[in-house]
Motif scaffolding. Sequence first.
Motif, PDB file in Angstrom:
ATOM      1  N   PHE A 125       5.529 -10.082  -4.063  1.00 31.05           N
ATOM      2  CA  PHE A 125       5.590  -9.678  -2.654  1.00 31.05           C
ATOM      3  C   PHE A 125       4.244  -9.074  -2.255  1.00 31.05           C
ATOM      4  CE2 PHE A 125       9.910  -9.936  -4.056  1.00 31.05           C
ATOM      5  CZ  PHE A 125      10.594 -10.456  -2.976  1.00 31.05           C
ATOM      6  N   ALA A 126       3.391  -9.928  -1.738  1.00 28.54           N
ATOM      7  CA  ALA A 126       2.038  -9.477  -1.413  1.00 28.54           C
ATOM      8  C   ALA A 126       2.044  -8.547  -0.192  1.00 28.54           C
ATOM      9  CB  ALA A 126       1.140 -10.679  -1.145  1.00 28.54           C
ATOM     10  N   THR A 127       2.997  -8.754   0.701  1.00 31.95           N
ATOM     11  CA  THR A 127       3.052  -7.929   1.911  1.00 31.95           C
ATOM     12  C   THR A 127       4.088  -6.826   1.735  1.00 31.95           C
ATOM     13  OG1 THR A 127       2.554  -9.879   3.249  1.00 31.95           O
ATOM     14  CG2 THR A 127       3.431  -7.951   4.408  1.00 31.95           C
ATOM     15  N   VAL A 128       3.643  -5.594   1.917  1.00 34.45           N
ATOM     16  CA  VAL A 128       4.557  -4.448   1.862  1.00 34.45           C
ATOM     17  C   VAL A 128       4.577  -3.823   3.250  1.00 34.45           C
ATOM     18  CG1 VAL A 128       5.047  -2.223   0.774  1.00 34.45           C
ATOM     19  CG2 VAL A 128       4.037  -4.077  -0.584  1.00 34.45           C
ATOM     20  N   ILE A 129       5.782  -3.562   3.751  1.00 37.30           N
ATOM     21  CA  ILE A 129       5.912  -3.054   5.120  1.00 37.30           C
ATOM     22  C   ILE A 129       6.816  -1.820   5.154  1.00 37.30           C
ATOM     23  CG2 ILE A 129       5.518  -5.318   6.168  1.00 37.30           C
ATOM     24  CD1 ILE A 129       8.474  -5.687   6.536  1.00 37.30           C
TER      25      ILE A 129
ATOM     26  N   TRP B  36       4.124   5.051  -2.185  1.00 34.40           N
ATOM     27  CA  TRP B  36       3.442   3.749  -2.138  1.00 34.40           C
ATOM     28  C   TRP B  36       2.720   3.443  -3.437  1.00 34.40           C
ATOM     29  CZ3 TRP B  36       6.085   1.565   1.189  1.00 34.40           C
ATOM     30  CH2 TRP B  36       6.331   2.069   2.460  1.00 34.40           C
ATOM     31  N   SER B  37       2.245   4.469  -4.139  1.00 34.27           N
ATOM     32  CA  SER B  37       1.533   4.180  -5.388  1.00 34.27           C
ATOM     33  C   SER B  37       2.503   3.670  -6.459  1.00 34.27           C
ATOM     34  CB  SER B  37       0.763   5.410  -5.886  1.00 34.27           C
ATOM     35  OG  SER B  37       1.664   6.416  -6.249  1.00 34.27           O
ATOM     36  N   ARG B  38       3.778   3.951  -6.308  1.00 32.72           N
ATOM     37  CA  ARG B  38       4.767   3.386  -7.239  1.00 32.72           C
ATOM     38  C   ARG B  38       5.318   2.054  -6.718  1.00 32.72           C
ATOM     39  NH1 ARG B  38       7.042   7.180 -11.182  1.00 32.72           N
ATOM     40  NH2 ARG B  38       5.978   9.154 -10.888  1.00 32.72           N
ATOM     41  N   LEU B  39       5.573   2.029  -5.411  1.00 33.70           N
ATOM     42  CA  LEU B  39       6.275   0.878  -4.836  1.00 33.70           C
ATOM     43  C   LEU B  39       5.387  -0.361  -4.706  1.00 33.70           C
ATOM     44  CD1 LEU B  39       8.670   1.262  -1.785  1.00 33.70           C
ATOM     45  CD2 LEU B  39       7.122  -0.671  -1.956  1.00 33.70           C
ATOM     46  N   VAL B  40       4.159  -0.172  -4.248  1.00 34.47           N
ATOM     47  CA  VAL B  40       3.302  -1.330  -3.955  1.00 34.47           C
ATOM     48  C   VAL B  40       3.013  -2.155  -5.208  1.00 34.47           C
ATOM     49  CG1 VAL B  40       1.000  -2.013  -3.145  1.00 34.47           C
ATOM     50  CG2 VAL B  40       2.338  -0.347  -1.835  1.00 34.47           C
ATOM     51  N   PRO B  41       2.624  -1.527  -6.341  1.00 35.02           N
ATOM     52  CA  PRO B  41       2.372  -2.350  -7.534  1.00 35.02           C
ATOM     53  C   PRO B  41       3.613  -3.108  -8.009  1.00 35.02           C
ATOM     54  CG  PRO B  41       1.479  -0.136  -7.816  1.00 35.02           C
ATOM     55  CD  PRO B  41       2.305  -0.108  -6.572  1.00 35.02           C
ATOM     56  N   VAL B  42       4.772  -2.455  -7.912  1.00 33.96           N
ATOM     57  CA  VAL B  42       6.017  -3.126  -8.328  1.00 33.96           C
ATOM     58  C   VAL B  42       6.279  -4.332  -7.436  1.00 33.96           C
ATOM     59  CG1 VAL B  42       8.535  -2.852  -8.406  1.00 33.96           C
ATOM     60  CG2 VAL B  42       7.061  -1.066  -9.354  1.00 33.96           C
ATOM     61  N   ALA B  43       6.113  -4.136  -6.126  1.00 33.58           N
ATOM     62  CA  ALA B  43       6.346  -5.239  -5.183  1.00 33.58           C
ATOM     63  C   ALA B  43       5.390  -6.392  -5.469  1.00 33.58           C
ATOM     64  CB  ALA B  43       6.163  -4.729  -3.752  1.00 33.58           C
TER      65      ALA B  43
END
Lengths: 284, 94
Positions: A126-130, A114-121
């Motif tokens: 893409f404000a919402t990550v699920i 998540w520390s890699r994926l969330v900032p990229v999203a």
Amino acid sequence: MAPNLDAVSEAELAAKTGALAAWLRANAPVAIGYSGGVDSAYLAVTARQTLGADGALAIIGRSASYPAEQWQTARDVAQRFDVTVLELDTAELDDPRYAANPSNRCYYCKTELWSRLVPVARARGFATVIDGTNADDLRDYRPGAQAAREHRVASPLAELGFTKLHIRHASRALGIPTWEQPSSPCLSSRLPYGTEVTRGRLRQIELAEAALRRLGIAGDLRVRFHDDLARVELAPAELSTWLAPERMAVLTEAVLEAGFARVALDLRGFRSGSLNVLHGVSAA
Amino acid sequence: MTPNDVRGDRSARNGVALAAALAMRGIECALEVRGALALLLPKPEGVAALQVDENRRAVLALAKEHGFTHVAIELPSERRRSSTPPPDAPVLRD
């Protein structure tokens, strides 16, 4: 063995899928942590069909603990349903806290993911990550869920009460081939807690499981790592077949070829979280 | 299997008792204890017996009675034959 979906009524499923579509619209656009497993495949396809191509982005985190076979499934499903995919490399094995394989190993893995994926999203709008966590997962020991919470990753399937059975049923209705695919946690789950996770060991497990799949084992399957010994768990209905001498010899050779010195067949057969039970993390 | 077959903790004692209980049921095997895992090293006739669902259920029940959460059968291999002790040899691992 195909799951029995009769326990889920069409009305119940329609209510759940309707609620999920509403949830996705209310939180669009969404980026999905996507592995190609049963849950995230359903979520990615549903998000794509509900929100359109620009409303959903499926992000794959690739590492040594992610089986190549599943990576291929993830890409196949995305291509078939026109889901936009982004692939990132993750490096959980470089974190000594993860490699030491404590009982909360999944926390470190998901923290890395998540520390890699969330900032990229978020950088892509893409404000919402699920993620694909479902309602059944909430009853199991899942330290990775804490990392998701810390990174404000939402779990709409769990939130809306989707069990694995609901997801399989809904996936079948949409024609998603993963509907009858066995659950597929990461390869590190085959190592007992406290046994160091290394790329070599993960590769050994992956080779052994792939070899057994090539022998025709389609249902639940785990090759549990016990140093020199591979303990193979199969669906209970398969056990008698594979204890026949000629089949047993083929199975044994396939696993030895992957680099294990000894092979054992678990007499109870597959059970999710088997190593948690063996090491007293959860009840037998 | 003798008491010297496994190292002497409670798991090992449970292993000795389990091997005896299995023998009484007609399943002769050496037994290697790995924590809560009982690893059976049966003779060929023991392997054949374990093809039967009812026998496997009985083994699982006996193992549970003796404190094991997992039971597995080691699969014989031609490749290992030269370096593996016979099934009735003492087993020293725990």
